[in-house]
Design a protein around this motif. Sequence first.
Motif, short mmCIF file in Angstrom:
data_model
loop_
_atom_site.label_atom_id
_atom_site.label_comp_id
_atom_site.label_asym_id
_atom_site.label_seq_id
_atom_site.Cartn_x
_atom_site.Cartn_y
_atom_site.Cartn_z
N LEU A 329 10.02 -3.36 -6.75
CA LEU A 329 8.95 -2.68 -7.47
C LEU A 329 7.60 -3.38 -7.29
O LEU A 329 6.64 -2.75 -6.82
CB LEU A 329 9.28 -2.55 -8.97
N THR A 330 7.50 -4.66 -7.65
CA THR A 330 6.22 -5.36 -7.48
C THR A 330 5.90 -5.57 -5.99
O THR A 330 4.73 -5.58 -5.62
CB THR A 330 6.25 -6.72 -8.19
N GLY A 331 6.93 -5.72 -5.17
CA GLY A 331 6.69 -5.87 -3.74
C GLY A 331 6.10 -4.61 -3.15
O GLY A 331 5.15 -4.65 -2.35
N GLN A 332 6.62 -3.45 -3.54
CA GLN A 332 6.06 -2.18 -3.07
C GLN A 332 4.64 -1.97 -3.61
O GLN A 332 3.77 -1.47 -2.89
CB GLN A 332 6.95 -1.01 -3.53
N HIS A 333 4.42 -2.42 -4.85
CA HIS A 333 3.08 -2.29 -5.44
C HIS A 333 2.07 -3.12 -4.67
O HIS A 333 0.95 -2.65 -4.39
CB HIS A 333 3.14 -2.72 -6.91
N GLN A 334 2.41 -4.35 -4.32
CA GLN A 334 1.50 -5.20 -3.56
C GLN A 334 1.23 -4.64 -2.17
O GLN A 334 0.12 -4.74 -1.65
CB GLN A 334 2.08 -6.62 -3.46
N THR A 335 2.24 -4.05 -1.56
CA THR A 335 2.05 -3.41 -0.25
C THR A 335 1.07 -2.26 -0.36
O THR A 335 0.18 -2.09 0.50
CB THR A 335 3.40 -2.90 0.29
N PHE A 336 1.21 -1.45 -1.39
CA PHE A 336 0.29 -0.32 -1.59
C PHE A 336 -1.14 -0.80 -1.80
O PHE A 336 -2.08 -0.22 -1.25
CB PHE A 336 0.74 0.51 -2.80
N LEU A 337 -1.31 -1.87 -2.59
CA LEU A 337 -2.65 -2.40 -2.84
C LEU A 337 -3.29 -2.90 -1.55
O LEU A 337 -4.49 -2.68 -1.32
CB LEU A 337 -2.59 -3.53 -3.87
N SER A 338 -2.52 -3.56 -0.72
CA SER A 338 -3.05 -4.05 0.56
C SER A 338 -3.48 -2.89 1.44
O SER A 338 -4.52 -2.96 2.12
CB SER A 338 -2.00 -4.90 1.28
N LEU A 339 -2.72 -1.81 1.44
CA LEU A 339 -3.07 -0.65 2.25
C LEU A 339 -4.36 0.01 1.74
O LEU A 339 -5.23 0.39 2.53
CB LEU A 339 -1.93 0.37 2.22
N ILE A 340 -4.51 0.12 0.42
CA ILE A 340 -5.71 0.73 -0.15
C ILE A 340 -6.94 -0.12 0.13
O ILE A 340 -8.02 0.38 0.46
CB ILE A 340 -5.54 0.93 -1.68
N ARG A 341 -6.79 -1.45 0.04
CA ARG A 341 -7.94 -2.34 0.26
C ARG A 341 -8.31 -2.50 1.73
O ARG A 341 -9.36 -3.03 2.05
CB ARG A 341 -7.61 -3.73 -0.31
N GLY A 342 -7.42 -2.04 2.61
CA GLY A 342 -7.67 -2.23 4.04
C GLY A 342 -7.35 -3.63 4.51
O GLY A 342 -7.82 -4.06 5.57
N GLU A 343 -6.54 -4.36 3.73
CA GLU A 343 -6.16 -5.72 4.09
C GLU A 343 -4.89 -5.71 4.94
O GLU A 343 -4.20 -4.70 5.06
CB GLU A 343 -5.93 -6.56 2.83
N THR A 344 -4.60 -6.88 5.53
CA THR A 344 -3.37 -7.02 6.32
C THR A 344 -2.17 -7.04 5.38
O THR A 344 -2.13 -7.81 4.42
CB THR A 344 -3.40 -8.31 7.15
N VAL A 345 -1.21 -6.21 5.66
CA VAL A 345 -0.02 -6.13 4.81
C VAL A 345 0.88 -7.33 5.07
O VAL A 345 1.08 -7.76 6.21
CB VAL A 345 0.76 -4.82 5.09
N ASN A 346 1.41 -7.89 3.99
CA ASN A 346 2.38 -8.98 4.10
C ASN A 346 3.73 -8.35 4.47
O ASN A 346 4.55 -8.03 3.62
CB ASN A 346 2.47 -9.73 2.77
N TRP A 347 3.93 -8.19 5.79
CA TRP A 347 5.14 -7.49 6.25
C TRP A 347 6.41 -8.26 5.92
O TRP A 347 7.45 -7.66 5.66
CB TRP A 347 5.05 -7.25 7.76
N LEU A 348 6.33 -9.59 5.91
CA LEU A 348 7.50 -10.39 5.53
C LEU A 348 7.88 -10.10 4.08
O LEU A 348 9.05 -9.87 3.76
CB LEU A 348 7.22 -11.87 5.73
N GLY A 349 6.87 -10.14 3.20
CA GLY A 349 7.14 -9.84 1.80
C GLY A 349 7.64 -8.42 1.60
O GLY A 349 8.56 -8.18 0.81
#
Length: 381
Positions: A329-349
């Motif tokens: 849940l929190t891992g998916q949330h952080q991935t979504f936030l990175s995508l919205i911000r245009g940041e590099t996604v933590n693919w390992l996480g």
Amino acid sequence: MSAYKTIWKKEFKDALRDKRSVLAAMSYAFFGPMLMAVAFFFLISQLTDPSDVKISIDGKQYAPELIEHLRENGIVERDTDWPAEVTPIELSIPENWAEAIASATPIAVTLRADWSAQKQQSDIKRVEQALQAYSAQIANYRLILRGIDPRVIQPVQVAKQDMATRGSKAALIMGSVLVFILLSVFWSGMNVAIDISAGERERNSLEFLLSQPVSSQAIVIGKVLAASCFALFGAMLSLILIPIIFSFVPLHQIGMSVDFSLEMLLIMFLALVPLALLATSLQLFVSFRAKNFKEAQTYISFLLIIPMAASFGVEFARLKTPLLYYLPLTGQHQTFLSLIRGETVNWLGAGVSAVFTLVVAVLLTYLIGRMLKSEKTVFGL
């Protein structure tokens, strides 16, 4: 595999027959983003309202220069009575204004307002900023009259260079929208999960299903897959509607923009697949533990508080621990936030979070299969 497919098709067709339950499940995916968009629309309209701020002014005849300064900044005297439900914004100017200005002594100007009133926050802030600007202007004039450069009282000047992108700014308010996307997999498959577990047991069709030459694990896996399809359909509906709905929200007026590319939406959907399996397996587990249909509804209603509290807690508490990238849940949330911000996604996480989520879902599925071998679970004893 044929057994899994047969059970999945059977449960999927049974769920589709209950039109009211399906529409109720899909309504969350539609009305959730819609309500958020309407709220943001009114919030932005309030923040960017160019109309004058009307306040009550007592003693305006003592400080005509101040009144003119306020008028130039869009703050004028109110010529009508305040509504009964609204706390007035009042500015009181003392009689000794002219004497205090002439003698260069501090002047106590009183601003009365309700700082807890959400609808008046922007108006109160505009009045405060205008008063502070006039105070700084008078201070500069006094220094100049005494032959002192006003810059001597400003030894350090901070030059702000905002490195934030429009996407990272948008993440400040879009985070709550992302929470709705995550919760859609819990809400959209909830009614189906209850119906194919506690509902089948009350209709006495669960016993007939278990009497077939199919393992209990195959039955559980088929049920999880069927409920997950509805959960993923709700998530897909949210992902499709949010870019359409928020295209009508004037985020550009506050320097924000969100670009939902097809690649971004596809990554979000793939990240929701293991979460949908976890959500439905958890709901089936709780439903089979309940003794009847109503009890299952009650338990799952309380169960939904957990993902809601976790999602909104992380969003509004602004937690920064790296552990959030690796948890369900929190891992998916952080991935979504990175995508919205245009940041590099933590693919390992993101990968570890997905695997962790799938492991928990598989474990719950296994436990449900074990439970169905017990007469207490089958008959709701």
